[in-house]
Design an enzyme around this catalytic site. Structure first.
Site, mmCIF file in Angstrom:
data_model
loop_
_atom_site.group_PDB
_atom_site.id
_atom_site.type_symbol
_atom_site.label_atom_id
_atom_site.label_comp_id
_atom_site.label_asym_id
_atom_site.label_seq_id
_atom_site.Cartn_x
_atom_site.Cartn_y
_atom_site.Cartn_z
ATOM 1 N N ARG A 1 19.461 83.573 23.203
ATOM 2 C CA ARG A 1 20.500 82.888 23.963
ATOM 3 C C ARG A 1 20.878 81.548 23.337
ATOM 4 O O ARG A 1 21.839 80.905 23.769
ATOM 5 C CB ARG A 1 20.004 82.680 25.402
ATOM 6 C CG ARG A 1 19.727 83.986 26.125
ATOM 7 C CD ARG A 1 18.598 83.873 27.135
ATOM 8 N NE ARG A 1 18.868 82.995 28.235
ATOM 9 C CZ ARG A 1 19.292 83.403 29.442
ATOM 10 N NH1 ARG A 1 19.482 84.680 29.665
ATOM 11 N NH2 ARG A 1 19.505 82.551 30.405
ATOM 12 N N GLU B 1 17.874 77.673 27.492
ATOM 13 C CA GLU B 1 17.423 77.759 26.098
ATOM 14 C C GLU B 1 18.382 77.076 25.122
ATOM 15 O O GLU B 1 17.953 76.389 24.184
ATOM 16 C CB GLU B 1 17.231 79.223 25.702
ATOM 17 C CG GLU B 1 16.079 79.912 26.398
ATOM 18 C CD GLU B 1 16.421 80.425 27.786
ATOM 19 O OE1 GLU B 1 15.511 80.938 28.481
ATOM 20 O OE2 GLU B 1 17.614 80.323 28.198
ATOM 21 N N LYS C 1 7.507 81.486 46.952
ATOM 22 C CA LYS C 1 7.010 82.427 45.957
ATOM 23 C C LYS C 1 5.569 82.804 46.312
ATOM 24 O O LYS C 1 4.742 81.934 46.599
ATOM 25 C CB LYS C 1 7.076 81.792 44.565
ATOM 26 C CG LYS C 1 6.932 82.772 43.409
ATOM 27 C CD LYS C 1 7.269 82.111 42.077
ATOM 28 C CE LYS C 1 7.129 83.088 40.926
ATOM 29 N NZ LYS C 1 7.481 82.489 39.630
#
Length: 647
Positions: A405, A377, A289
């Protein structure tokens, strides 16, 4: 945008232009694409590190596959800036995330190259499988190819596993690319991440097996049932030799990798080999990243979305926050640690957002009492419920849009048993440039129908602290606290912690002609709007009353009776959807109790709100100060006869 030094990139308007280049030119395209993104995001902030890490994957995919006829399905749109630039949006990339400009995440409503919405994580495999099945069903010419790119921690999401499970048993030829950078926003966690770090497959073995499978297929020996049997046999042999079980191949999904995700020429070679291979396949790529930009490589969490910075030096242009109100998330993090020091039952839970929600403050001092569960979640809520069931006091912090969610988990696993879980919904209301996938628009409307929940929203930082203190007291049950992104209004916010009576609102100013009811920080805008209206119209301060409801559930019935008896004109203002929200709750309560005032509800409309600054969006949806002043003027100027006629 100055493109004078972008030699190859200026020649590429669409992927068809990219495919005209020689493969040896692709590394230069990657360098120019990376430089273009860094240069633009230094002045127009966005998600930097994830897109830098996916440059080579993006270029290789559009080079090998016939997009947009072939489908590329992105997971977590943070990765897709390079994709946008290569698909006809380079000249408009400087409008990214701005009002009326390019959308913050890929969307089919913006470009035919954007095959699916991807603001939230873990949906790419399921969506791509659906497209692959549709391609087989509708096949009239050359077979359409479908690729899903999943990464940035999204493989920890439950939906990803549901998609994998179905992909293993549903006829399809899709390719899943696992962009494995060991990150979501903060560093990825959990058993899946450890598994991916240790997973290794011999490249020579894969190449040999691929050649053998192609030969068998061409000779007619590899029909579908026989192919699956041979795959299972080869997987078993490889597992026995390597002493390593490959989860993906255990699901009859061919696994290749891991390979270097930053070697674009090698990626092209691999993708060409895999493109026409039958059956579901997974290509595991290791990436970094922030790759190619040293500051982002060193601190990927900060550089996920760094704000403005100097592209040459990497110095972030951070605004001076001295003598300014803190962010609500900072107040949450500091207060959580303060409460945890006093109450040893308190634990913290967050799905991959410890820095974003500031739970990292408690995490540094009490790592054994804080849990980053990854992008999961629903699990975060049910995990919290399990701890609450056996005596702990969890504070579960989820961004409001992502908490959608976990709706069933909140109902089934928390509310039914009335478990003492404190659910803190960060980024509630309009969040600005991240747009419709990230606005916390629906939490109040969605949750107020659920029994046993207490739902509150603080008007300022001190109210947030006191609500958090109240929520962890005995016998409070499930407690939801919603608050917005960004700064509050109180500089000296470290107030004394004290209980707020559950279901008790407050009157901020008295009046006789009109009542304005608010919930949450939007109340400060209303206070300013009322003062401005009174000054502009030469009215006495007693004209307009203002009530901070504080609690959406339970409603303050004593306060509402006072309003119902005293006022014939009421305005409600909320930073959430009008349909089913706070204004609807007030309207229903008034009707149920025999009051018939004229009520004007200000809130978010019945359509998805685009991206832009919070101020711009408030004006568009009609909850800015000018809109509030206009609503006051319009309602006060309406006489009783007109009100009766309209009702």
């Amino acid at each position: 945008m100055d493109t004078s030094d972008m030699g190859l990139l200026t020649q590429i308007q669409y992927p068809s232009d990219l495919r005209k280049l020689d493969v040896d030119q692709l590394p230069q395209v990657c360098r120019e694409l990376r430089e273009d993104i860094v240069k633009e995001l230094s002045v127009n902030p966005g998600h930097l590190a994830s897109s830098l890490g996916a440059i080579e994957i993006t270029v290789a995919l559009h080079y090998v596959y016939d997009t947009p006829e072939d489908r590329i399905v992105w997971d977590v749109g943070h990765q897709a800036y390079g994709h946008k630039i290569l698909t006809g949006r380079r000249e408009r990339f400087n409008t990214n995330r701005k009002l009326g400009g390019i959308r913050p995440f890929p969307s089919p409503e913006e470009s035919k190259y954007d095959t699916f919405v991807c603001g939230h994580a873990s949906n790419s495999i399921s969506a791509a499988l659906g497209m692959a099945v549709a391609a087989k069903h509708e096949q009239a010419g050359p077979q359409r190819r479908v690729v899903a790119i999943i990464g940035d921690g999204a493989m920890s999401g439950g939906l990803a596993f549901e998609g994998l499970n179905n992909a293993s048993s549903t006829p399809n030829d899709m390719l899943i690319i696992l962009n494995d950078n060991n990150m979501s926003i903060d560093r990825a966690v959990g058993g899946m991440q450890e598994y991916l770090l240790s997973l290794n497959t011999n490249e020579t073995y894969n190449a040999l097996r691929f050649k053998v499978s192609r030969w068998l297929h061409n000779k007619g020996f590899l029909e579908d049932d026989r192919r699956k049997g041979l795959i299972r046999l080869s997987n078993a042999i490889k597992s026995a030799i390597s002493h390593q079980q490959n989860m993906f191949e255990g699901m009859d999904i061919r696994y290749f990798g891991p390979f270097d995700g930053h070697n674009v020429k090698e990626l092209v070679r691999i993708l060409r080999q895999l493109k026409d291979m039958q059956g579901p396949k997974l290509l595991h790529l290791h990436t970094q990243k922030g790759h190619g930009y040293a500051p982002a490589e060193k601190d990927v969490t900060i550089w996920h979305a760094p704000g403005k910075f100097d592209a040459e030096t990497g110095e972030r242009l951070v605004k001076d926050s001295t003598n300014k109100p803190p962010k609500f998330q900072t107040v949450f993090g500091e207060t959580l640690l303060e409460l945890a020091r006093q109450n040893d039952k308190i634990v913290g839970v967050t799905p991959a957002m410890p820095t974003g929600c500031s739970m990292n403050i408690m995490m540094k001092e009490m790592p054994e009492r804080t849990f980053d569960v990854g992008i999961a979640e629903g699990h975060a809520v049910t995990f919290s419920a399990g701890m609450a069931k056996d005596g702990l006091q969890p504070f579960c912090n989820i961004y409001s849009a992502f908490a959608q969610r976990a709706y069933d988990n909140i109902i089934h696993d928390v509310a039914i048993l009335r478990l003492p879980v404190v659910i803190c919904l960060d980024r509630s209301g309009l969040v600005g440039e991240d747009g419709p996938t990230h606005h916390g628009a629906f939490d109040m409307a969605a949750l107020r129908a659920v029994p046993n929940l207490t739902i509150a929203s603080p008007m300022d930082e001190c109210e947030l602290r006191r609500l958090m203190y109240t929520a962890q007291l005995p016998d409070k049950g499930p407690f939801v606290i919603r608050y917005p992104r960004g700064c509050g209004s109180v500089v000296d916010w470290r107030c004394r912690l004290e209980e707020i009576p559950v279901g008790k609102g407050r009157k901020l100013r008295d009046g006789s002609d009109l009542a304005v009811i608010t919930i949450g920080p939007i109340g400060h805008d209303v206070e300013e709007a009322i003062s401005q209206w009174l000054t502009a119209n030469g009215q006495q301060p007693t004209t307009i009353a203002h009530y901070d409801l504080r609690f959406l559930k339970p409603l303050d019935e004593e306060l509402l009776h006072e309003i119902g008896r005293k006022f014939h004109k009421i305005i409600t203002v909320e930073d959430g959807v009008r349909n089913g929200g706070m204004g609807s709750a007030v309207l229903e309560w008034m009707a149920d109790h025999g009051y018939a005032p004229a009520i004007r509800r200000l809130g978010l409309p019945d359509h998805f709100v685009e991206h832009g600054t919070v101020g711009e969006l408030q004006q568009i949806v009609g909850i800015d100060k000018e809109s509030i002043r206009n609503a006051i003027s319009n309602l006060l100027s309406t006489n009783s006869q007109e009100l009766k006629a309209k009702s």
